[in-house]
Scaffold this motif. Structure first.
Motif, PDB file in Angstrom:
ATOM      1  N   HIS A 139       0.750  -1.188   0.038  1.00  0.00           N
ATOM      2  CA  HIS A 139      -0.203  -0.171   0.090  1.00  0.00           C
ATOM      3  C   HIS A 139       1.066   1.440  -0.335  1.00  0.00           C
ATOM      4  O   HIS A 139       1.887   1.334   1.192  1.00  0.00           O
ATOM      5  N   ARG A 168       2.179   4.681   1.213  1.00  0.00           N
ATOM      6  CA  ARG A 168       2.339   5.884   2.258  1.00  0.00           C
ATOM      7  C   ARG A 168       1.596   6.829   1.256  1.00  0.00           C
ATOM      8  O   ARG A 168       0.524   7.745   2.032  1.00  0.00           O
ATOM      9  N   SER A 169       1.816   7.042   0.187  1.00  0.00           N
ATOM     10  CA  SER A 169       1.534   8.631   0.039  1.00  0.00           C
ATOM     11  C   SER A 169       0.476   8.847  -0.439  1.00  0.00           C
ATOM     12  O   SER A 169      -1.005   9.956  -0.337  1.00  0.00           O
ATOM     13  N   SER A 170      -0.191   7.695  -1.760  1.00  0.00           N
ATOM     14  CA  SER A 170      -1.191   7.965  -2.003  1.00  0.00           C
ATOM     15  C   SER A 170      -2.359   7.084  -1.792  1.00  0.00           C
ATOM     16  O   SER A 170      -3.919   7.226  -2.413  1.00  0.00           O
ATOM     17  N   HIS A 171      -2.222   6.334  -1.093  1.00  0.00           N
ATOM     18  CA  HIS A 171      -2.329   5.584  -0.372  1.00  0.00           C
ATOM     19  C   HIS A 171      -3.654   4.191  -1.135  1.00  0.00           C
ATOM     20  O   HIS A 171      -4.640   3.859  -1.368  1.00  0.00           O
TER      21      HIS A 171
END
Length: 133
Positions: A108, A110-113
């Motif tokens: 997953h 971390r930034s864009s989810h």
């Protein structure tokens, strides 16, 4: 006016120098793993580890997932390791109390989810510190 511009440009160059130096110092993935496992010896590969005993995990880009249990590092080189990114969050789904070589781990961002993929775990190789004689 000209001295002010030169001062600003000089300050910008000096501010960027540490960032450029640290970017240059980043080790290749295999070198990162070797540095982490320095002074450790590989043990017999295992199919499973106890998930509740894991105190931390670390992703080595495109190479491995390292799980820490006590003073032992358990290195897993999953199938599909080229999908591994050290900025991904690992989402582990298992039906029991163990993490095994038949399990998958979803990745997953971390930034864009967004989900970025998954890897299929392989065997877990324990690396322990060598006892001084």
């Amino acid at each position: 006016m000209r001295p002010i511009i030169l001062t600003i440009l000089s300050a910008a160059v000096l501010a960027a120098a540490p960032a450029a130096a640290s970017a240059r110092e980043k080790l290749a993935p295999e070198d990162q793993l070797a540095k982490l496992l320095k002074d450790r010896v590989a043990g017999e590969p295992q199919n499973c580890i106890t998930l509740s005993s894991v105190t931390s995990s670390q992703v080595i880009d495109k190479t491995a997932i390292v799980y820490k249990i006590g003073g032992t590092y358990w290195v897993n080189r999953p199938k599909g390791a080229e999908s591994l990114d050290d900025d991904d969050v690992l989402v582990t789904k298992t039906t029991g109390s163990q993490l095994c070589s038949i399990d998958t781990v979803q990745l997953h961002d971390r930034s864009s989810h967004f989900w970025t993929g998954f890897v299929s775990l392989g065997e877990f190789v324990p690396y322990r510190k060598v006892k001084a004689e």
